[in-house]
Design an enzyme around this catalytic site. Structure first.
Site, PDB file in Angstrom:
ATOM      1  N   HIS A 121       6.781   0.741   8.275  1.00  0.00           N
ATOM      2  CA  HIS A 121       6.226   1.715   7.343  1.00  0.00           C
ATOM      3  C   HIS A 121       7.350   2.332   6.503  1.00  0.00           C
ATOM      4  O   HIS A 121       7.286   3.496   6.112  1.00  0.00           O
ATOM      5  CB  HIS A 121       5.488   2.810   8.134  1.00  0.00           C
ATOM      6  CG  HIS A 121       4.243   3.350   7.464  1.00  0.00           C
ATOM      7  ND1 HIS A 121       2.975   3.064   7.902  1.00  0.00           N
ATOM      8  CD2 HIS A 121       4.070   4.172   6.394  1.00  0.00           C
ATOM      9  CE1 HIS A 121       2.078   3.701   7.148  1.00  0.00           C
ATOM     10  NE2 HIS A 121       2.716   4.369   6.207  1.00  0.00           N
ATOM     11  N   LEU A 167      -6.254  -1.109   5.267  1.00  0.00           N
ATOM     12  CA  LEU A 167      -7.287  -0.335   5.948  1.00  0.00           C
ATOM     13  C   LEU A 167      -6.703   0.658   6.945  1.00  0.00           C
ATOM     14  O   LEU A 167      -5.842   0.306   7.763  1.00  0.00           O
ATOM     15  CB  LEU A 167      -8.201  -1.315   6.698  1.00  0.00           C
ATOM     16  CG  LEU A 167      -9.297  -0.749   7.596  1.00  0.00           C
ATOM     17  CD1 LEU A 167     -10.358  -0.019   6.773  1.00  0.00           C
ATOM     18  CD2 LEU A 167      -9.940  -1.883   8.402  1.00  0.00           C
ATOM     19  N   ALA A 221       0.808  -1.231   0.000  1.00  0.00           N
ATOM     20  CA  ALA A 221       0.000   0.000   0.000  1.00  0.00           C
ATOM     21  C   ALA A 221       0.832   1.268   0.000  1.00  0.00           C
ATOM     22  O   ALA A 221       1.689   1.478   0.867  1.00  0.00           O
ATOM     23  CB  ALA A 221      -0.897  -0.004   1.232  1.00  0.00           C
ATOM     24  N   ARG A 229       8.848   5.700   7.681  1.00  0.00           N
ATOM     25  CA  ARG A 229       8.078   6.934   7.546  1.00  0.00           C
ATOM     26  C   ARG A 229       7.298   7.285   8.799  1.00  0.00           C
ATOM     27  O   ARG A 229       6.698   8.350   8.869  1.00  0.00           O
ATOM     28  CB  ARG A 229       7.091   6.793   6.379  1.00  0.00           C
ATOM     29  CG  ARG A 229       7.763   6.491   5.074  1.00  0.00           C
ATOM     30  CD  ARG A 229       6.782   6.053   4.010  1.00  0.00           C
ATOM     31  NE  ARG A 229       6.015   7.143   3.466  1.00  0.00           N
ATOM     32  CZ  ARG A 229       6.411   7.950   2.491  1.00  0.00           C
ATOM     33  NH1 ARG A 229       7.598   7.778   1.959  1.00  0.00           N
ATOM     34  NH2 ARG A 229       5.648   8.913   2.048  1.00  0.00           N
ATOM     35  N   ARG A 287       7.522  14.071   8.376  1.00  0.00           N
ATOM     36  CA  ARG A 287       8.421  13.906   7.226  1.00  0.00           C
ATOM     37  C   ARG A 287       8.938  15.276   6.833  1.00  0.00           C
ATOM     38  O   ARG A 287       8.224  16.081   6.251  1.00  0.00           O
ATOM     39  CB  ARG A 287       7.684  13.229   6.092  1.00  0.00           C
ATOM     40  CG  ARG A 287       7.119  11.919   6.631  1.00  0.00           C
ATOM     41  CD  ARG A 287       6.597  10.956   5.677  1.00  0.00           C
ATOM     42  NE  ARG A 287       5.857   9.951   6.470  1.00  0.00           N
ATOM     43  CZ  ARG A 287       4.621   9.549   6.226  1.00  0.00           C
ATOM     44  NH1 ARG A 287       3.976  10.013   5.163  1.00  0.00           N
ATOM     45  NH2 ARG A 287       4.039   8.663   7.015  1.00  0.00           N
ATOM     46  N   GLY A 323      12.558  -1.642   3.610  1.00  0.00           N
ATOM     47  CA  GLY A 323      13.988  -1.638   3.320  1.00  0.00           C
ATOM     48  C   GLY A 323      14.421  -2.560   2.198  1.00  0.00           C
ATOM     49  O   GLY A 323      15.620  -2.618   1.893  1.00  0.00           O
ATOM     50  N   VAL A 324      13.496  -3.270   1.583  1.00  0.00           N
ATOM     51  CA  VAL A 324      13.881  -4.222   0.532  1.00  0.00           C
ATOM     52  C   VAL A 324      14.308  -3.454  -0.716  1.00  0.00           C
ATOM     53  O   VAL A 324      13.572  -2.602  -1.211  1.00  0.00           O
ATOM     54  CB  VAL A 324      12.708  -5.160   0.201  1.00  0.00           C
ATOM     55  CG1 VAL A 324      12.990  -5.963  -1.056  1.00  0.00           C
ATOM     56  CG2 VAL A 324      12.456  -6.077   1.388  1.00  0.00           C
ATOM     57  N   ASP A 350       7.709  -6.033   5.295  1.00  0.00           N
ATOM     58  CA  ASP A 350       8.280  -5.055   4.366  1.00  0.00           C
ATOM     59  C   ASP A 350       9.165  -4.103   5.137  1.00  0.00           C
ATOM     60  O   ASP A 350       9.321  -4.213   6.348  1.00  0.00           O
ATOM     61  CB  ASP A 350       7.208  -4.300   3.561  1.00  0.00           C
ATOM     62  CG  ASP A 350       6.394  -3.287   4.362  1.00  0.00           C
ATOM     63  OD1 ASP A 350       6.897  -2.679   5.335  1.00  0.00           O
ATOM     64  OD2 ASP A 350       5.228  -3.106   3.990  1.00  0.00           O
ATOM     65  N   THR A 360      -3.517  -1.197   9.159  1.00  0.00           N
ATOM     66  CA  THR A 360      -2.261  -0.524   9.492  1.00  0.00           C
ATOM     67  C   THR A 360      -2.315  -0.044  10.939  1.00  0.00           C
ATOM     68  O   THR A 360      -3.206   0.718  11.311  1.00  0.00           O
ATOM     69  CB  THR A 360      -2.012   0.645   8.533  1.00  0.00           C
ATOM     70  OG1 THR A 360      -1.961   0.122   7.208  1.00  0.00           O
ATOM     71  CG2 THR A 360      -0.699   1.345   8.844  1.00  0.00           C
TER      72      THR A 360
HETATM   73  C1  LIG Z   1       4.989   7.073  -0.532  1.00  0.00           C
HETATM   74  C2  LIG Z   1       4.506   6.036   0.440  1.00  0.00           C
HETATM   75  C3  LIG Z   1       3.195   6.052   0.857  1.00  0.00           C
HETATM   76  C4  LIG Z   1       2.737   5.082   1.738  1.00  0.00           C
HETATM   77  N1  LIG Z   1       1.431   5.073   2.104  1.00  0.00           N
HETATM   78  C5  LIG Z   1       0.967   4.076   2.904  1.00  0.00           C
HETATM   79  C6  LIG Z   1      -0.394   3.991   3.231  1.00  0.00           C
HETATM   80  O1  LIG Z   1      -1.208   4.811   2.788  1.00  0.00           O
HETATM   81  N2  LIG Z   1      -0.791   3.004   4.063  1.00  0.00           N
HETATM   82  C7  LIG Z   1       0.092   2.096   4.579  1.00  0.00           C
HETATM   83  O2  LIG Z   1      -0.289   1.218   5.322  1.00  0.00           O
HETATM   84  N3  LIG Z   1       1.395   2.160   4.277  1.00  0.00           N
HETATM   85  C8  LIG Z   1       1.852   3.114   3.446  1.00  0.00           C
HETATM   86  N4  LIG Z   1       3.167   3.155   3.139  1.00  0.00           N
HETATM   87  C9  LIG Z   1       4.063   2.160   3.703  1.00  0.00           C
HETATM   88  C10 LIG Z   1       4.200   0.960   2.796  1.00  0.00           C
HETATM   89  O3  LIG Z   1       3.011   0.236   2.783  1.00  0.00           O
HETATM   90  C11 LIG Z   1       5.315   0.027   3.266  1.00  0.00           C
HETATM   91  O4  LIG Z   1       5.090  -0.353   4.594  1.00  0.00           O
HETATM   92  C12 LIG Z   1       6.701   0.620   3.154  1.00  0.00           C
HETATM   93  O5  LIG Z   1       6.828   1.451   2.021  1.00  0.00           O
HETATM   94  C13 LIG Z   1       7.743  -0.499   3.076  1.00  0.00           C
HETATM   95  O6  LIG Z   1       9.028  -0.025   3.065  1.00  0.00           O
HETATM   96  P1  LIG Z   1       9.893   0.176   1.735  1.00  0.00           P
HETATM   97  O7  LIG Z   1       9.389   1.446   1.121  1.00  0.00           O
HETATM   98  O8  LIG Z   1      11.294   0.316   2.230  1.00  0.00           O
HETATM   99  O9  LIG Z   1       9.655  -1.020   0.851  1.00  0.00           O
HETATM  100  C14 LIG Z   1       3.616   4.103   2.232  1.00  0.00           C
HETATM  101  C15 LIG Z   1       4.927   4.093   1.799  1.00  0.00           C
HETATM  102  C16 LIG Z   1       5.380   5.043   0.904  1.00  0.00           C
HETATM  103  C17 LIG Z   1       6.799   4.970   0.429  1.00  0.00           C
END
Ligand SMILES: Cc1cc2nc3c(=O)[nH]c(=O)nc-3n(C[C@H](O)[C@H](O)[C@H](O)COP(=O)(O)O)c2cc1C
Ligand SMILES: Cc1cc2nc3c(=O)[nH]c(=O)nc-3n(C[C@H](O)[C@H](O)[C@H](O)COP(=O)(O)O)c2cc1C
Ligand SMILES: Cc1cc2nc3c(=O)[nH]c(=O)nc-3n(C[C@H](O)[C@H](O)[C@H](O)COP(=O)(O)O)c2cc1C
Ligand SMILES: Cc1cc2nc3c(=O)[nH]c(=O)nc-3n(C[C@H](O)[C@H](O)[C@H](O)COP(=O)(O)O)c2cc1C
EC number: 1.1.3.15
Lengths: 354, 354, 354, 354
Positions: free
Chosen positions: A245, A132, A81, A248, A168, A278-279, A276, A159
């Site tokens: 996340h 969700l 997501a 983030r 951020r 860091g991959v 997920d 989440t």
């Molecule tokens: C731009 C961006 C938006 C994201 N928005 C959501 C979101 O709306 N809901 C959510 O559960 N996770 C969100 N995430 C987190 C991702 O689902 C995921 O956990 C995360 O990107 C995994 O790490 P990675 O970017 O190193 O692969 C977001 C991530 C990014 C990069």
């Protein structure tokens, strides 16, 4: 559709995205919370473990298939997501979902999707996971779940790491806010503050409520501690989705990888483990699988591929990762995911002196 | 008063200070002793610990209030003693104190304040802490304490890490000496060498003497070892203020953070724990609180904010830190400072393999 | 004599040397063997230990005096043996020795000195140590020792880490060889290869022979293992001089500092401990003293000071180091060298979590 | 033949190669798989161990001779198998082999050699090792072994770390493939895919088959785990050749050095130990010998020397390494390889505090 040979490597996809995205959107995608310490840890910790080569195994057939929430998938990876995906490419979440289904896997589509999560599901070509966020009352929630079921989603990822948003600072410095994005259709039509209060109020009591409201399997996305994982298992979660996340949310959290092995060991099969954060390439996926994950979500990688080339970009991403995972497994001497165990790993700084 | 939206982040405050300060004053503020090893350690050690995310807690109300030396404060942070603050902004210590009181907290005002510590107290709008250097005989000392009491200070912080000054090589290279600063009014009118000898002579015998001379609670500012902390507690100190003077005194001392946890554990509630040295943002404060501090002093951060925008700068600093602390606590799953314990922390390099 | 205020810090001395020396001579002075790994370790390991601050001690009087091989010295530092010092400054070893004696300490003058070690001794103004290389037969050796005694040296430092020369690649790349230097007067007039064979042949049997040939106390310079230290003690060495030749001999040796503490503990008072390798400022000296050294040799620091300003440079070096050592001791809370023990030290990366 | 004084150091050889090679060939030689993490680990881990100096040993005679697979060699180093060597210098494998034999050692010549492995053997001037890839059926294999025996090779090194090729992203980015190289003469004349399937199918069953097909001693090249080493020993391997293919195969494998000591200890003399991966100079060789290797292969170093100056380059490489090994041994205090044991080593970050 762009020619995939434009991106013979993951680095080429990333470079293409860098070239195409305006700075503020690049920063939105790649940035982390505050000092980006957790973002860096996510990457750095993959360097701290090593893969053990295995010699002289017959590796002509390497099988990458896995099962997620009862569904057999051809690959142990899925686009996960991301809110406001349409900032990266006009086809956004739909492009990701289509590429994923075409590659024999699934995608985890966010409630924050444009034009709507139902539209994405309708165009994907196969069943998806539903991410969700809770930002309204129980009536809204029950209705949302019903709509997700009707749209054919095969599981829910709630989440749990975002009661408030992480700060951020790249976005703050850029004056950028994704809250202005046109992907909030599924949220209740209430003031921001009201929605934020619902988000901050969500507690463990939500889990039995969700159970009652839907027959779909439920994953908790964003679990980082053994304690929370076990509590989730006790309260009936079907999957523990280990994630920070992507760095983030809580800055200074440990890397998700550092928590994965101990959480998987503690859960000990009572729930599925997803992962997920860091991959960046196939060997990272192999490490997460060896530490206990059934499948691995792609956040920023997906965003880069989408920005580089929309659906074709995500197809190429999945194809390259599949190649890398298969080659890595062959050199480790494993031909099925079940052969990937912690015994395939070692610390990258084992003592040298005997 | 400048528009606070000029500084939407702590980085913006720091950049504004960099732009405004002449090099020699920047170096005076930001430099450390000798090789600046301790200065670097202060920053680096915050990276060595991680905050554990806590999922699914109701965090709508996060309470940041604390108690320092018997006084309830709305925030667990306070501008701490900096000599020659007027080099950074004409309103110097007064501006810091006013901003602090306005934000519901206090400031620790130095004996080296301009025009005088009493003037600062008079304009602050609320009671302050008094940072004491001993540079004269007992008569002078008794008189000084009496004046501090009369001015309404609610506690004394005796600085114990500065029998001689640390060698600050940036200042030496710049030909800069704060000893020429016009903030020495409260010191006895004796030659430098005489004052230096009093400073170097101060020993543990001072503590019972201070006890006799004042009814105010006493903190020892600059304690870095368990041994010294326990000795202070035995001799009746009300608070142990763990600090290495921001890396400006003994170079090659460990970071203050590295000592905080073990000192708090050894003191075990028999005295209050205060802390400073190396704090650069809200998550640093949360870590220090989790390791046992009741409140955290702001040295260089305060100086930067003051240089950036005087009182408005310090107000914005405190507002930003409060936001960051609250967001961090919400993501940790804590709603009161008492919930911040070492269990909220983990090492940033825990083993990954189970 | 240059104005010492030209060099208010050690960094200023180093910069002045950099400005004055031709590249090949700078490289000769500052370079190490092969990959310069040991050179880097010598510096890096001082960062790995921390000094513990000690609060509230009366430190008006800090005494820096020590005893080396029966001689009382005002400072625990001495310029040590450097071949071809005249490349750095025309007055070479003589300038160093004069500055050292003037500061109340001594120098260790090399057998490779110009015009001769006797001339240096004659002009120093006080007794020196004699650094010995063995490059001839027993008759030559006996004669050399007799000359050293006659010249008034009060002890012998036999260099034991140089059976062959380390490969210094900066010199090779520069086409530079110190073997062409005019400081070989004290060596036998035989071919290079013959002298090299004597040098390579020296074994533990030399120690009883030296004992017979001279009444002067003997230090073994270049000991790096507990085993060799204990063997030296058993065979009657008066002092163990822990050193890795400043990283110029065996590349990939550990830092000398890493070996100092365990060697001092094993020797346990049965011989005096001297130390050099990697010292760059006063706090480094304090650490070596706390780990058991009675005094600390200055190699590259001496060379830099000499290149910067000859005798005046070395005087300023000793003055600055004395200031730094005294200030560091005051902040540690020690007033005599005997109070510097391993308890004053801690690892710079002690665990932060209690 | 070029003047060897053009390359007075290993760095000069490397620089000359850099100057001569086109970028794609440089990348082919120096690159590793994927993120080049293992490539970096190979180099970095040599920094993690230290050599212990040994004082006062008579080191006039240092003997570098060793025995490999029953053959006495003057040096414990040998150029090892590199495919497509002719890209680096027209005389390729022949030049390496001639230089090696001239220096009193041997070379390990690959089955991928141009014009053919037999031609290399014929011109080498002495017996060589034969590196074997299996890419055909048993008839082809038996025939190949017979040809190797006939050509006078004295041992076989079966490469076991390459069931599939590692992804070398520099080559992909450069559009370079060594599979187009004209050194495949010894492979069966079948489609690439068929050969790849044979390669991927090789399992432990190959070992007894090889035993039957040839009387030459057999090394397994590319063993990285104790488990695989012991299995090889049980199945009759004569030598365990610890290697990670210079970081070109499984990226994220540990360094080969990290595995060497524990493998040698587990094998415990039941098979000979060979080693390569990451060696950049003489002290690296000494470390590998001290950890149990009988001899050490040169991959990239050989390629650099060959590119710099063909046979003369490789002669100079071997001469420089011999000098460095001898000097290092002298300073360690060892005069024969059998004196190099783990006791000569220590960790580079041993605790400093006693
Ligand atoms: C731009 C961006 C938006 C994201 N928005 C959501 C979101 O709306 N809901 C959510 O559960 N996770 C969100 N995430 C987190 C991702 O689902 C995921 O956990 C995360 O990107 C995994 O790490 P990675 O970017 O190193 O692969 C977001 C991530 C990014 C990069
Ligand atoms: C420019 C400057 C001047 C200072 N002057 C004093 C002082 O007069 N008295 C004192 O006790 N501490 C003084 N300190 C130390 C601070 O009170 C505090 O311990 C330190 O700055 C905390 O570290 P931080 O700067 O990393 O926050 C000074 C610090 C700075 C940066
Ligand atoms: C340029 C140079 C020449 C040296 N010549 C000698 C020498 O002739 N004899 C000797 O015993 N040590 C010699 N040394 C080693 C020093 O005595 C000393 O052990 C070393 O420099 C200490 O390390 P440091 O340079 O980090 O202080 C020399 C060192 C340098 C830098
Ligand atoms: C350009 C290149 C080609 C190679 N080709 C082969 C090969 O055909 N067969 C093989 O067994 N190893 C091959 N290797 C691996 C080497 O035999 C050796 O294991 C490796 O280079 C050792 O690491 P080093 O390069 O760090 O010395 C090759 C290595 C390089 C650098």
């Amino acid at each position: 559709m762009a020619d995939t040979s434009d991106w013979p490597t993951l680095a080429a996809l990333s470079q293409a995205a860098r070239d195409r995205l305006p700075q503020a959107h690049w920063d939105y995608l790649m940035g982390g919370a505050e000092s980006e310490t957790t973002l860096r840890r996510n990457a750095a910790d993959f360097e701290r473990i090593a893969l053990m080569p295995g010699a002289l195994r017959d590796v002509r057939q390497v099988d990458l298939s896995t099962t997620v929430m009862g569904r057999k998938l051809a690959l142990p990876i899925f686009p996960t997501a991301i809110g406001s995906l349409d900032l990266l490419h006009p086809e956004g979440a739909t492009a990701s979902a289509r590429a994923a289904v075409a590659a024999g896997t699934t995608a985890c589509t966010g409630i924050l999707s444009k034009p709507s999560f139902e539209a994405v599901a309708a165009e994907a070509g196969g069943p998806l996971l539903f991410q969700l966020y809770i930002r309204g009352d129980e009536a809204w929630l029950a209705d949302t779940l019903k709509r997700a079921e009707a749209a054919g989603f095969f599981g829910i990822a709630l989440t749990v790491d975002s009661p408030v948003y992480g700060r951020r600072e790249r976005d703050i410095a850029n004056g950028f806010s994704s809250r202005r994005a046109p992907d909030r259709a599924a949220l209740p039509n209430t003031p921001d503050a009201t929605r934020a209060a619902y988000q901050a109020a969500v507690s463990w009591e939500i889990l039995p409520k969700l159970r009652e409201m839907t027959r779909l399997p439920i994953a908790l996305k964003g679990i980082m501690s053994v304690e929370d994982a076990l509590r989730g298992v006790e309260l009936g979660a079907d999957a523990i989705y280990v994630s920070n996340h992507g760095g983030r949310q809580l800055d200074h959290a440990p890397s998700a990888l550092a928590q994965l092995g101990r959480i998987a060991a503690a859960v000990n099969g009572r729930a599925e483990i997803l992962f997920d954060s860091g991959v960046t390439r196939g060997s990272d996926v192999v490490k997460a699988l060896a530490l206990g994950a059934s499948a691995v979500g792609l956040g920023k990688l997906q965003g880069l591929a989408l920005a580089a080339g929309g659906e074709a970009g995500v197809r190429q991403l999945l194809a390259l990762l599949a190649q890398e995972i298969a080659a890595t497994m062959a050199l480790v001497g494993a031909t099925r995911l079940s052969e990937l165990t912690p015994a395939c790993l070692t610390s990258s700084d084992v003592p040298i002196l005997p």
